[in-house]
Enzyme design. Structure first.
Site, PDB file in Angstrom:
ATOM      1  N   ARG A 140       0.879  -1.183   0.000  1.00  0.00           N
ATOM      2  CA  ARG A 140       0.000   0.000   0.000  1.00  0.00           C
ATOM      3  C   ARG A 140       0.910   1.225   0.000  1.00  0.00           C
ATOM      4  O   ARG A 140       1.710   1.410   0.913  1.00  0.00           O
ATOM      5  CB  ARG A 140      -0.909   0.006   1.230  1.00  0.00           C
ATOM      6  CG  ARG A 140      -1.651   1.320   1.387  1.00  0.00           C
ATOM      7  CD  ARG A 140      -2.783   1.254   2.394  1.00  0.00           C
ATOM      8  NE  ARG A 140      -3.932   0.573   1.841  1.00  0.00           N
ATOM      9  CZ  ARG A 140      -5.186   0.710   2.284  1.00  0.00           C
ATOM     10  NH1 ARG A 140      -5.438   1.530   3.296  1.00  0.00           N
ATOM     11  NH2 ARG A 140      -6.175   0.053   1.736  1.00  0.00           N
TER      12      ARG A 140
ATOM     13  N   HIS B 145      -7.291   0.758  -6.579  1.00  0.00           N
ATOM     14  CA  HIS B 145      -7.512  -0.098  -5.392  1.00  0.00           C
ATOM     15  C   HIS B 145      -8.210  -1.367  -5.890  1.00  0.00           C
ATOM     16  O   HIS B 145      -9.389  -1.593  -5.623  1.00  0.00           O
ATOM     17  CB  HIS B 145      -8.367   0.657  -4.375  1.00  0.00           C
ATOM     18  CG  HIS B 145      -8.357   0.058  -2.992  1.00  0.00           C
ATOM     19  ND1 HIS B 145      -7.623  -1.067  -2.665  1.00  0.00           N
ATOM     20  CD2 HIS B 145      -9.007   0.424  -1.853  1.00  0.00           C
ATOM     21  CE1 HIS B 145      -7.819  -1.356  -1.390  1.00  0.00           C
ATOM     22  NE2 HIS B 145      -8.650  -0.470  -0.877  1.00  0.00           N
TER      23      HIS B 145
ATOM     24  N   GLN C 116     -10.249  -3.834  -3.498  1.00  0.00           N
ATOM     25  CA  GLN C 116     -11.544  -3.338  -3.020  1.00  0.00           C
ATOM     26  C   GLN C 116     -12.630  -3.588  -4.064  1.00  0.00           C
ATOM     27  O   GLN C 116     -13.730  -4.057  -3.743  1.00  0.00           O
ATOM     28  CB  GLN C 116     -11.441  -1.833  -2.716  1.00  0.00           C
ATOM     29  CG  GLN C 116     -12.748  -1.221  -2.243  1.00  0.00           C
ATOM     30  CD  GLN C 116     -13.141  -1.675  -0.849  1.00  0.00           C
ATOM     31  OE1 GLN C 116     -12.345  -1.605   0.073  1.00  0.00           O
ATOM     32  NE2 GLN C 116     -14.376  -2.142  -0.679  1.00  0.00           N
TER      33      GLN C 116
ATOM     34  N   ASP D  73     -17.075   7.122  -1.818  1.00  0.00           N
ATOM     35  CA  ASP D  73     -15.774   6.977  -1.162  1.00  0.00           C
ATOM     36  C   ASP D  73     -15.496   8.317  -0.479  1.00  0.00           C
ATOM     37  O   ASP D  73     -16.180   9.314  -0.753  1.00  0.00           O
ATOM     38  CB  ASP D  73     -14.715   6.677  -2.246  1.00  0.00           C
ATOM     39  CG  ASP D  73     -13.297   6.534  -1.718  1.00  0.00           C
ATOM     40  OD1 ASP D  73     -13.127   6.342  -0.489  1.00  0.00           O
ATOM     41  OD2 ASP D  73     -12.343   6.620  -2.521  1.00  0.00           O
TER      42      ASP D  73
ATOM     43  N   CYS E 222     -16.741   1.924   0.277  1.00  0.00           N
ATOM     44  CA  CYS E 222     -15.548   1.094   0.511  1.00  0.00           C
ATOM     45  C   CYS E 222     -15.048   1.196   1.953  1.00  0.00           C
ATOM     46  O   CYS E 222     -14.290   0.340   2.390  1.00  0.00           O
ATOM     47  CB  CYS E 222     -14.441   1.477  -0.471  1.00  0.00           C
ATOM     48  SG  CYS E 222     -13.983   3.210  -0.413  1.00  0.00           S
TER      49      CYS E 222
ATOM     50  N   ARG F 145     -13.595  -8.524   1.480  1.00  0.00           N
ATOM     51  CA  ARG F 145     -12.175  -8.275   1.230  1.00  0.00           C
ATOM     52  C   ARG F 145     -11.376  -9.552   1.538  1.00  0.00           C
ATOM     53  O   ARG F 145     -10.463  -9.918   0.813  1.00  0.00           O
ATOM     54  CB  ARG F 145     -11.675  -7.122   2.117  1.00  0.00           C
ATOM     55  CG  ARG F 145     -12.347  -5.766   1.863  1.00  0.00           C
ATOM     56  CD  ARG F 145     -12.024  -5.239   0.488  1.00  0.00           C
ATOM     57  NE  ARG F 145     -10.604  -5.145   0.288  1.00  0.00           N
ATOM     58  CZ  ARG F 145      -9.819  -4.141   0.738  1.00  0.00           C
ATOM     59  NH1 ARG F 145     -10.363  -3.134   1.376  1.00  0.00           N
ATOM     60  NH2 ARG F 145      -8.508  -4.142   0.515  1.00  0.00           N
TER      61      ARG F 145
END
Ligand code: CP
Ligand code: NVA
Length: 305
Positions: free
Chosen positions: A101, A128, A131, A223, A263, A291
């Site tokens: 990340r 991402h 996700q 988001d 998310c 996830r």
């Protein structure tokens, strides 16, 4: 050697296989016959905060038989300026896979190239992918195939989440509408790259008109307005994005029974109001749970032919 660096580069057949496997991993949790990561050690190298991604990867790697270490990028020499390609060559000689990340997309790509071990993008400024895989798994288990459906993204249309949604839409053949102020629309370059990949049924619509974008949608998705790394722009972003919120008024425009998705983490009163968040908590926390299952499918895909 397989890497999940972006949805842009994930072939459609692999995208679909990961989604199929994610459903199986969910169903068979606790009864896995195979341990595809047995004897392996994976590292999570994170330069940004995380709750869901960190925990789901740590649990998922262990459930697949692997060992896992969490490396805060600031605690290793990377945080003091050791180049990513040197970090990659060191770790590549010791561990079997990496989940990263970070900020720049080029860093996960450089790590993959120099480490020569499977590398997974756990969020960059550009994408991402994990996700979105979990989100599509969630949509499909609740509503069936996403192909041909309409997903409306509301908020910062230029950040990692909408970009990954764009590449998912063109590959899996659904309509993605992005409702964002003109300052936060996806770039022309991203839209051009996506149009080169468009499959039948895939369509991207970008607009500032929130109501038009929400009308008849199968999913309303949002988001945070202030992505990690953008904190210095917080006041300006709140001013510009004000109103780009999922609330009951907007939900009434969507298709009856439309899913509201987020998310996480969520900032109530900003991108979503509390009433709408809580009314859709079942869906939103299923996204979070998925996830784990989706990433186990990604890990398995990375290490199998
Ligand atoms: N959605 C998501 O990636 O959450 P974290 O930042 O907590 O990992
Ligand atoms: N766009 C957000 C996603 C968080 C999961 C960020 O990058 O902070």
């Amino acid at each position: 050697m397989k890497h999940l660096l972006s949805l842009e580069k994930l072939p459609r057949a692999d995208f679909e296989k990961i989604l199929r496997d994610a459903a199986v991993f969910k169903k068979e949790r606790g009864q896995h016959q195979t341990q595809p990561l047995a004897g392996q050690t994976w590292a999570l190298i994170f330069s940004k905060s995380s709750t869901r991604t960190r925990v789901s990867f740590e649990v998922g790697i262990r459930e697949l038989g692997g060992n896992v270490m969490f490396l805060n990028a600031n605690d290793i020499q990377l945080g003091r300026g050791e180049p990513i390609k040197d970090t990659a060559r060191v770790l590549g000689r010791m561990i079997h896979g990496a989940v990263i990340r970070t900020f720049a997309q080029s860093d996960v790509e450089t790590f993959a190239e120099f480490s020569k071990i499977p590398t997974i993008n756990a969020l960059t400024d550009d994408e991402h992918p994990c996700q979105i895989l979990a989100d599509i798994q969630t949509f499909e288990e609740m509503r069936g195939p996403i192909a041909g459906k309409v997903v409306t993204f509301i908020g910062d249309g230029a950040c990692n989440m909408p970009i990954s949604w764009i590449f998912a839409a063109v590959k899996l053949g659904f309509e993605l509408r992005i409702a964002a102020p003109k300052e936060f629309q996806p770039s022309a370059e991203i839209l051009k790259r996506a149009s080169a990949l468009t499959q039948a049924g895939g369509k991207i619509i970008c607009t500032e008109d929130l109501a038009a974008a929400a009308t008849g949608a199968d999913v309303l998705y949002t988001d945070v307005w202030i992505s990690m790394g953008k904190e210095a722009e917080a006041a300006e972003r709140i001013k510009i994005l004000n109103g780009y919120q999922i609330n009951q008024k907007l939900v009434r425009l969507a298709k009856p029974g439309a899913l509201v998705m987020h998310c996480l983490p969520a900032y109530r009163g900003k991108e979503i109001d509390d009433e709408t968040f809580e009314a859709n908590a079942g869906t939103i926390f299923t996204q979070a749970e998925n996830r784990l299952h989706a990433q186990k499918a990604v890990l398995n895909w990375c290490v199998t032919d």
